[in-house]
Design an enzyme around this catalytic site. Structure first.
Site, PDB file in Angstrom:
ATOM      1  N   LYS B  87      -0.465   4.507  -1.930  1.00 21.78           N
ATOM      2  CA  LYS B  87      -1.718   4.689  -1.189  1.00 21.78           C
ATOM      3  C   LYS B  87      -1.672   5.956  -0.351  1.00 21.78           C
ATOM      4  CE  LYS B  87      -1.568   0.617   0.785  1.00 21.78           C
ATOM      5  NZ  LYS B  87      -0.401   0.101   0.068  1.00 21.78           N
ATOM      6  N   GLY B 398      -0.920  -4.507  10.371  1.00 24.02           N
ATOM      7  CA  GLY B 398      -1.530  -4.174   9.102  1.00 24.02           C
ATOM      8  C   GLY B 398      -2.494  -3.012   9.142  1.00 24.02           C
TER       9      GLY B 398
END
Lengths: 219, 772
Positions: B87, B398
């Site tokens: 990512k 997160g």
């Protein structure tokens, strides 16, 4: 030799099954962790971690330059087909295919061939000759009009410097480390950072024989 | 493509450069990328933190001709030391999706119409003022996220809490790490981890508690694997409810039944005491024992209220409490064999082993999230394995700035940048720094996230401004909240970068700058603040969320509190915000230092980062002269809590006989609004699916790719089955990644939450399956 080891294998399996049975009896419905085979999902991703553990660091970064892509594809009829066996196989070998694994399971230097040995990504399939054919003659029975597709091009990162995606299917080739690491690896596709151990953290599968899809929001 | 002569020459030159490179690297071919015009071929690199998870990897963004063209890991950043995940490496591609929102849109007669952004901001200010005048200050709200930059969150809090006088400030991080916060506050009295990522280079044992690190925090996970490879004495235990890549990589995978981590953690403590592995010197000097309320509910009803009450207990009472949690008893509850429980206890108990525990959403998205955080701290405290290199109970995050913005700036209803609204001296401090009357700041918290969207549904809130988040995909029990947002008389403003199901319900859409199109700061899991400059220009009329809020604040008459210009506002905001954290417990680095370095850990005292808190060797805030100083609590001790096992809000029964667990995959981040626009990531995982255990799939009669209907008491969704794919749930559980807006799994989930943290549980509700 072969027969004996097979017997032992059966015995071990038998004992393991017995243990499992005992475990099931003793823990009853609570035997929870045993319910999932960790080898059997995510394209057998466990192989990568095991190979990472089993391969010495020094081997991971070694390079012999013995093999290159040209010779790699020469042995294949199309990208992804099982390569032919490029060396002579002693007749005494022929009845006992698992002996292929004596070299191809772990790699290393072969005195006999004077080369570093490529490592198979799927040593659990020990019936090697089922797929890998010997070459006794290069002559064709009849000429063929067979044409192969081009192999995936290298270096197809989506961005300059980004990790290239995995251009091939992972089926039978789940263990990245076996082919992309070590002195037996093909030089063009050899990496020296496999000790990071979690290959698919950076390299996403993008099989080049299937068209790229773009995300389009449904109205 | 039409070519003029000039362009042709450039193109030819570029092609020949490619041809030359091809000759230099035989066998290497270069992708068929669209060539940049005016491209000199020279890339300039600038540092930034990654836009995605809370790990906070340092990246270098390559810019050519005003466009971001490449990403490298930042070798100067100690977090990732030059490595990213897929990512991160492709993150710059998210800037260039074709459907990028570049102009403001306003709903006129039901249709969204493009307008100049000034007009849209006028309307936002006007509606906000009008709603506040007509329905009171608590009828307006702002809902942001852990992806808000620190300045974004700071100006949001200043405008709403300081100027408008409402505590209606929340962020999606409530749904992501609120239990981690209340865990820290109840156990240590001060938020955020005592350790840091360097713990990984010292620990011998890693235990991941419901945390699929191999996919969710891959860069940290590979640092763990590299340590296991380099050092011979490293063991990784995956303790989880579902088998994942992390289980495959671990030396041992232990599965437990959902919610029973509470019982297992207590059983580990029982074993530690039974075998006398307690570190008595540590416990006697630095620990006190407490209990709180039990049977505390699940918050599924509107206006649910709960307040815990701490009572001191002694060690003997705590020991008695643990009698219910012998490994043999807990085996029956949890499905974890007594042997495995004893094994984990022995690892924690062995004085020669350094142990690091990692967790993230598995423990935080939990109706007893605060409790399970407490219980894992209990284990580390009993054996004294804390605040020293390698001994670390480590709560991961997160989002890139869940810590930096939501926890540190305090963009939650009860919080202020320093302290809480309930305390007078905290309000006084905020009022002074903000230059507002102290009476402006309401001492009563209003709505936490779930209740905020309930209030919107009920009509108590009539104006909501949503920035940098996609609640119309992520709210649990989603249908109620989407229907609520669509009701008449609700005015919804959404600042975002791409169209999403949330912009679908908006009355005003404001085009936002994304990531390095603006200057800002993030704060990662290990107390590291990371500055990034505006590296490329935002497209069209897109504007940073900070500046959008400032524009509205100015329109509302708060020029005095928001006096900055667009040239210098980030630095000025930082220096104002930093005043809240002055002192050795939370001192932040100056703007100048942040600009220079690839992230700075706080407390940053006399030019030094604090790597391990509560340990005087590293932490200058320790003053008690002892080996440790847990200065967060008034008794200068860390608190062990007797917290029982209580069942989940909804468990499978004869009608709804499966657990539903939701989460992520490595390729996609949150609702996929960014990662799905990155071709390589979308191509790897183009749509969501439901993972089934192979035996359950066989019983249901479905094979890979066949459609399965997942039905709960709240809704249903039909999606393709995946068997032996990325992960395997145990029998009786299904798992669904939530990134895909075509399969809104949150219409199925339950909006139960931890009564202490108010964080929803996305990991547990009951569903039944039908072959579709």
């Amino acid at each position: 030799m072969m027969k004996r080891s097979k017997k032992r294998g059966r015995l071990v399996t038998g004992v393991a099954a017995l243990c499992l049975l005992c475990a099931l009896i003793f823990t009853g419905s609570t035997a929870f962790s045993a319910s999932v085979d960790l080898r059997d999902f995510d394209n057998q991703g466990k192989k990568i971690y095991e190979a990472n553990d089993a391969t010495p660091q020094i081997y991971m970064s070694a390079d012999s330059g013995d093999r290159n892509l040209a010779s790699f594809y020469e042995l294949r009829q199309y990208p992804g087909s099982p390569p032919r066996i490029p060396h002579e196989v002693d007749l005494t070998f022929s009845g006992d295919e698992t002996d292929c694994l004596s070299c191809h399971a772990r790699g290393g230097y072969s005195q006999e061939f004077g080369k570093f040995v490529p490592v198979t990504p799927h040593p659990e399939n020990s019936l090697c000759y089922q797929c890998h054919a010997q070459v006794l003659t290069e002559e064709k029975f009849v000429e063929t009009e067979w044409k192969s597709i081009m192999p995936p091009r290298l270096g197809r990162s989506f961005l300059g410097g980004s990790p290239p995606p995995i251009p091939h299917s992972l089926q039978m080739r789940e263990n990245c480390i076996s082919c992309h690491t070590g002195p037996g690896a093909v030089v063009e596709i050899r990496v020296d950072h496999s000790a990071r151990g979690n290959c698919r953290q950076c390299h996403a599968p993008a099989v080049q024989t299937t068209p790229l899809q773009e995300f389009v929001r449904k109205p | 493509m039409k070519l003029n002569r000039r362009r042709f020459l450039k193109y030819a030159a570029a092609s020949s450069a490619v041809a030359t490179a091809g000759a230099l690297f035989p066998g290497v071919s270069f992708g068929n990328w669209q060539n940049l015009t005016n491209n000199s071929g020279i890339i300039s690199w600038q540092k930034a933190p990654c836009r995605f998870c809370g790990t906070g990897c340092g990246v270098l963004v390559g810019v050519s001709d005003g466009r971001a063209v490449a990403v490298k890991g930042d070798p100067n950043c100690s977090v990732n030391k030059g490595l990213c995940c897929m990512k991160g490496y492709h993150s710059v591609q998210m800037l260039y999706g074709k459907d990028r929102i570049t102009t403001a849109k306003v709903r006129k007669n039901g249709e969204m119409v493009e307008v100049p952004i000034k007009e849209a901001l006028d309307l936002v200010a006007e509606k906000l003022q009008e709603t506040k005048d007509k329905h009171g200050k608590d009828s307006v709200a702002i809902y942001g996220s852990g992806q808000w930059t620190i300045p974004d969150g700071y100006v949001a809090s200043k405008l709403f809490k300081g100027c408008l006088g409402t505590n209606n400030v929340e962020a999606n991080a409530r749904l992501c790490m609120a239990s981690a916060v209340t865990g820290f506050m109840t156990s240590f009295g001060i938020d955020e981890p005592m350790g840091c990522y360097e713990d990984m280079d010292h620990a011998n044992v890693f235990i991941t508690w419901g945390n699929n690190m191999a996919e969710m925090h891959p860069v940290l996970f590979s640092r763990m694997l590299a340590n296991r490879k380099r050092r011979t004495n490293v063991t990784v235990i995956d303790f989880a409810t579902r088998s994942t890549r992390t289980s495959q990589a671990a030396d041992k995978s232990i599965l437990f039944r959902p919610q029973t981590d509470l019982a297992v953690a207590n059983a580990i403590c029982y074993e530690i005491i039974k075998n006398d592995w307690v570190n008595w010197n540590f416990v006697n000097e630095h620990v006190s024992f407490h209990k709180g309320k039990t049977n505390i509910g699940y918050g599924t009803e509107d206006h649910f209220a709960f307040k815990d009450k701490a009572e001191s207990i002694n060690f003997e009472e705590y020991k008695l409490f643990l009698e219910d949690y012998t490994p043999e008893k807990v085996e029956k509850i949890s499905g974890v064999s007594a042997r495995d429980i004893k094994y984990m206890a022995a690892l924690y108990g062995d004085p020669s082993l350094k142990v690091t525990s990692f967790w993230c959403m598995g423990m935080n998205q939990h109706t007893r999230g605060t409790w399970i955080n407490n219980l894992v701290y209990n284990i580390h405290l009993l054996v004294g394995k804390i605040s020293t290199p390698g001994n670390s109970p480590f709560s991961l995050t997160g989002q890139p700035s869940a810590c930096g913005t939501v926890r540190e700036v305090g963009t939650l209803t009860h919080k202020l940048p320093h302290g809480v609204v309930m305390k007078e001296h905290h309000r006084e401090m905020a009022a002074e720094i903000w230059d507002v009357p102290v009476s402006n700041i309401d001492p009563k918290p209003t709505y936490h996230t779930v209740e905020m969207f309930r209030a919107l549904d009920r009509g108590d809130i009539k104006f909501i401004w949503i920035q940098v988040t996609n609640p119309m995909v992520t709210m649990p029990n989603l249908r109620r909240y989407r229907d609520g947002a669509l009701k008449d008389g609700r005015f919804v403003v959404v600042s975002d970068v791409y169209p999403t199901p949330t912009t679908d319900v908006a009355d005003v859409i404001l085009p936002a700058a994304l990531w390095v199109e603006q200057e800002g700061m993030f704060g990662n899991s290990e107390r590291r603040t990371q500055h990034f400059a505006e590296i490329v220009k935002p497209p069209g009329e897109a504007m940073s969320d900070t500046w959008q809020i400032i524009e509205v604040a100015k329109r509302l008459g708060f020029e005095k509190q928001f006096p900055w210009t667009q040239d210098d506002y980030i630095g000025k905001i930082w220096e104002e915000y930093r005043k809240f954290h002055a002192g050795p417990k939370h001192e932040m680095a100056s703007y100048k230092v942040l600009k220079e370095r690839s992230g700075v850990q706080w407390p940053f005292v006399n030019g030094k980062e604090t790597r391990w808190r509560f340990n005087p060797k590293y932490d200058p805030a320790c003053t008690n002269g002892k080996e440790f100083d847990f200065y967060g609590k008034k008794d200068n001790r860390a608190w062990i809590w007797a917290r029982p096992y209580e069942p989940a809000a909804e468990s499978p029964d004869s009608e709804y006989n499966f657990w539903l667990n939701t989460g992520r995959v490595i390729e996609h981040w949150h609702t996929g609004s960014m990662t799905r626009r990155i071709p390589v990531l979308h191509n790897a995982v183009p749509s969501s699916y439901v993972e089934l255990n192979p035996e359950d799939a066989a019983e249901l009669g479905v094979v890979n790719g066949e459609m399965v209907k997942i039905i709960s008491r709240r809704g249903e969704v039909t999606m393709p089955a995946q068997i032996k794919g990325r992960g395997v749930p145990p029998r009786g559980m299904v798992f669904v990644p939530f990134f895909d807006e075509s399969y809104l799994i949150n219409e199925v989930t339950l909006d139960a939450f931890c009564p202490i943290s108010k964080q929803a549980d996305y990991k547990k509700c009951a569903v039944r399956l039908e072959k579709a």
